[in-house]
Design a protein around this motif. Sequence first.
Motif, PDB file in Angstrom:
ATOM      1  N   PHE A  91      43.150 -25.426 -27.326  1.00 30.65           N
ATOM      2  CA  PHE A  91      42.344 -25.966 -26.228  1.00 30.65           C
ATOM      3  C   PHE A  91      41.257 -24.979 -25.796  1.00 30.65           C
ATOM      4  N   ASN A  95      45.318 -22.606 -22.610  1.00 31.20           N
ATOM      5  CA  ASN A  95      46.543 -23.288 -22.175  1.00 31.20           C
ATOM      6  C   ASN A  95      47.828 -22.597 -22.628  1.00 31.20           C
ATOM      7  N   MET A  97      51.344 -20.533 -21.835  1.00 30.56           N
ATOM      8  CA  MET A  97      52.321 -20.526 -20.739  1.00 30.56           C
ATOM      9  C   MET A  97      52.256 -19.153 -20.070  1.00 30.56           C
ATOM     10  N   PRO A  98      51.858 -19.105 -18.812  1.00 31.50           N
ATOM     11  CA  PRO A  98      51.647 -17.794 -18.173  1.00 31.50           C
ATOM     12  C   PRO A  98      52.913 -16.964 -18.011  1.00 31.50           C
ATOM     13  N   VAL A  99      54.071 -17.630 -17.982  1.00 31.90           N
ATOM     14  CA  VAL A  99      55.315 -16.878 -17.756  1.00 31.90           C
ATOM     15  C   VAL A  99      55.968 -16.425 -19.064  1.00 31.90           C
ATOM     16  N   LEU A 100      55.349 -16.791 -20.170  1.00 28.41           N
ATOM     17  CA  LEU A 100      55.901 -16.349 -21.460  1.00 28.41           C
ATOM     18  C   LEU A 100      54.966 -15.308 -22.064  1.00 28.41           C
ATOM     19  N   GLU A 104      56.751 -15.151 -27.140  1.00 31.44           N
ATOM     20  CA  GLU A 104      57.446 -16.356 -26.671  1.00 31.44           C
ATOM     21  C   GLU A 104      56.533 -17.582 -26.687  1.00 31.44           C
ATOM     22  N   TYR A 108      57.342 -20.954 -28.853  1.00 36.53           N
ATOM     23  CA  TYR A 108      57.676 -22.173 -28.098  1.00 36.53           C
ATOM     24  C   TYR A 108      57.678 -23.457 -28.942  1.00 36.53           C
ATOM     25  N   GLN A 111      60.749 -24.297 -30.797  1.00 35.21           N
ATOM     26  CA  GLN A 111      61.916 -24.739 -30.033  1.00 35.21           C
ATOM     27  C   GLN A 111      61.776 -26.173 -29.534  1.00 35.21           C
ATOM     28  N   TYR A 141      51.734 -10.343 -21.644  1.00 33.92           N
ATOM     29  CA  TYR A 141      51.625 -11.683 -21.059  1.00 33.92           C
ATOM     30  C   TYR A 141      50.158 -12.117 -21.100  1.00 33.92           C
ATOM     31  N   ARG A 157      50.039 -20.100 -32.008  1.00 32.67           N
ATOM     32  CA  ARG A 157      50.982 -21.090 -31.476  1.00 32.67           C
ATOM     33  C   ARG A 157      50.762 -22.464 -32.120  1.00 32.67           C
TER      34      ARG A 157
ATOM     35  N   LEU B   2      65.894 -21.116 -22.967  1.00 30.31           N
ATOM     36  CA  LEU B   2      64.479 -20.906 -22.643  1.00 30.31           C
ATOM     37  C   LEU B   2      64.115 -21.594 -21.338  1.00 30.31           C
ATOM     38  N   LYS B   5      65.003 -19.352 -18.597  1.00 30.91           N
ATOM     39  CA  LYS B   5      64.103 -18.188 -18.572  1.00 30.91           C
ATOM     40  C   LYS B   5      62.767 -18.579 -17.913  1.00 30.91           C
ATOM     41  N   ILE B   6      62.237 -19.725 -18.338  1.00 32.35           N
ATOM     42  CA  ILE B   6      60.955 -20.170 -17.785  1.00 32.35           C
ATOM     43  C   ILE B   6      61.095 -20.463 -16.286  1.00 32.35           C
ATOM     44  N   ARG B   9      61.332 -17.188 -14.351  1.00 30.50           N
ATOM     45  CA  ARG B   9      60.046 -16.467 -14.300  1.00 30.50           C
ATOM     46  C   ARG B   9      59.045 -17.190 -13.401  1.00 30.50           C
ATOM     47  N   ASN B  10      59.124 -18.506 -13.365  1.00 34.45           N
ATOM     48  CA  ASN B  10      58.219 -19.237 -12.466  1.00 34.45           C
ATOM     49  C   ASN B  10      58.569 -18.987 -11.008  1.00 34.45           C
ATOM     50  N   ARG B  13      57.123 -15.787 -10.347  1.00 38.93           N
ATOM     51  CA  ARG B  13      55.660 -15.799 -10.435  1.00 38.93           C
ATOM     52  C   ARG B  13      55.029 -16.240  -9.113  1.00 38.93           C
ATOM     53  N   SER B 301      48.371 -28.892 -15.444  1.00 37.28           N
ATOM     54  CA  SER B 301      47.764 -28.570 -16.737  1.00 37.28           C
ATOM     55  C   SER B 301      48.827 -28.051 -17.721  1.00 37.28           C
ATOM     56  N   GLU B 302      49.767 -27.269 -17.179  1.00 34.49           N
ATOM     57  CA  GLU B 302      50.862 -26.740 -18.016  1.00 34.49           C
ATOM     58  C   GLU B 302      51.727 -27.892 -18.542  1.00 34.49           C
ATOM     59  N   THR B 305      49.979 -29.375 -21.392  1.00 31.92           N
ATOM     60  CA  THR B 305      50.118 -28.530 -22.596  1.00 31.92           C
ATOM     61  C   THR B 305      51.479 -28.738 -23.251  1.00 31.92           C
ATOM     62  N   MET B 309      52.402 -30.358 -26.916  1.00 33.17           N
ATOM     63  CA  MET B 309      53.167 -29.651 -27.967  1.00 33.17           C
ATOM     64  C   MET B 309      54.389 -30.448 -28.402  1.00 33.17           C
TER      65      MET B 309
END
Lengths: 242, 408
Positions: A91, A95, A97-100, A104, A108, A111, A141, A157, B2, B5-6, B9-10, B13, B301-302, B305, B309
């Motif tokens: 994109f 885009n 993932m900010p926490v990965l 990771e 993703y 998985q 990150y 990715r 996962l 974990k996400i 972390r969020n 965050r 937006s996440e 995404t 995927m």
Amino acid sequence: MSFIQVNNLCKRYQLGDNTVDALQGVSLSVEQGERLFLGGPSGSGKSTLLHIIGCLDKYDSGQVTIDGNDITHAGDKEMSLFRAQNIGFVFQNFNLMPVLNVYENVQYPLQLGGTIPPAHRREKIEELLLAVGLEKHARHYPNELSGGQRQRVAIARALVHQPKLLIADEPTANLDTATGDAIMSLMLDLSRKHGSTVIICTHNQELLTQAERCIMLRDGLIDEDSTATFTSSFAEKKYACI
Amino acid sequence: MLVFKIAWRNILRYKRRSVFAILTIMVGVAGIVLFGGFVEANYIGLRESIIRSQYGHLQIHQQGYEINHRRDPNAYRMSPETTRQAQSLLETAPNVLVTSRRLEFTGLIGNERNSRAAIIRGVDPDTEALINSALTIVEGEELDSLDPEGVILGEGLAQGINAQVGDVLTLLGTTINGVMNAVDVRVVGIFQSFAKEYDDSAMMMGLDKAQTLLNTQAVDSIVVLLDDTDTLPAVVADIGGKIKQQQLAVEWQEWYKMTNYYQKVVDLYNGFFFFINLVIYVVVLFGVSNTMIVTVMERTSEIGTLRSMGMQRSGIIRQFLVEGLMLALLAALLGVATGNAITWFVNSLDIMMPAPPGSSKGYPLSLQYVEDIWFSTVAIVATIAFFATFFPALQASRKAIVDALRHV
């Protein structure tokens, strides 16, 4: 049969009281391994076409077949599974993932239904990180990376699950020219190595003039589908407004 | 893993938002734990005061006593033989600490200046002292089996007839044959029970002297004290079986059937507790909902995404649900821990509370550790968090992927 077959595709949006015909009977075919650039002015329908081919959006009429799968009547679950196994996305805004971290983020898609066995995943991720030059940034990150680096992560990715189709929506729009060129080369090289078919939507004039195949859209219709005859003068003349 | 974990972390965050949501839930849960502990301590305190100053855990009577004794008390007292059999049966039962006989009647107590009607209880002084451990002797001393003429007066009654420790009073009663009888008694102590109304008219004396006054060998009841109030249902089942087996013509009543005061207090506190819980849970609901709605909006937006995927709608819902539940559970557990820490601190201060309405003495402020409240609160908060998260998450999962990707 072509890898992607689009027949008489129509898509209409309702914007308030107005109806916008985003696509008005678009037909095209893309062969396996082909690298197609989509261009055209804003509102020409190129993003809509890209989203439909990427199984992200529905359409009103016509038919779209990808790798022999007719997606016209596919439900949400089937589309999701199809995307997870067959399509990679890059994109404009990366885009990630900010926490990965980088590793990771690349991991993703595997998985989410990738076809690579778990034993080989690590190897595949490391191989791609090496290819995009971020092997030393695996634990970083996204907010610790530059724009170019983020887009490289996004490319890794998008390719990690060895998709048959790579879709890139304005992948260089947020990058400076030099970085954009480098990113584009990297993406095309890697996708060629992986044998992925690539469709790139771009406003970048230079890219369009250099493309092997370029489809220019205008008002929801294919204005020009140029495989060999497309020239820079053509692009400059007709799409100076881009 | 996962997904966890996400989620974690969020939570980290969006620190400010998470801290605010956690504090909201934590303070609410701590409040429930504290108030629940206070209410439970009151229940236990009141229960034990009632048991140990008047009723015992259980009372055994002649069959038909409860329905008829007000109309014809003499006909429904237990004979010495029945009393002996019942006592020997009770004393072999598990968890029975002590049994004590009582003879109750009304009489006139007074001196040459004042007299007043009194509710008189003839008791076994040695065993009654154990049962009446919540009774406070404010002046003088307890009854002594070696002093058959000694009596103790409720504080209000003593004031009413202006009696002091050491005074000799005359007690006037009616024998079972309907003849007026009088005995001299000496005030050895003045007591305070939990109920002021009772103290205003109550007197206790030795059973032998009371039986002499009434010209009877019978008693009204055998009061049973257990070593642990929680064992009461088991003890009742055991004793009930044995009574049937031995065909004893007796009936029994548990303490809570003899007083509706306790149940009224429990109902009142339960009403408060329910209302406070309701308010706190509504605050928790809005706290979690607000947090999750903002979270979902910011991460539209996440979501796009992830969907692009190949994540299914259920995957999006799962991700947010785990996040909401993790946040709520963490906050609830912190709330329980905080509530318990404050409970410990308050208990260590030894604060005295004023006498409650209808009572004659204050009581130490004590908060209980109530495991049931911890678990139920955490479970309710988790349920609230589930629903508060589910609907924003469902909405997020239904968003068109293309629109989600375009979201800024």
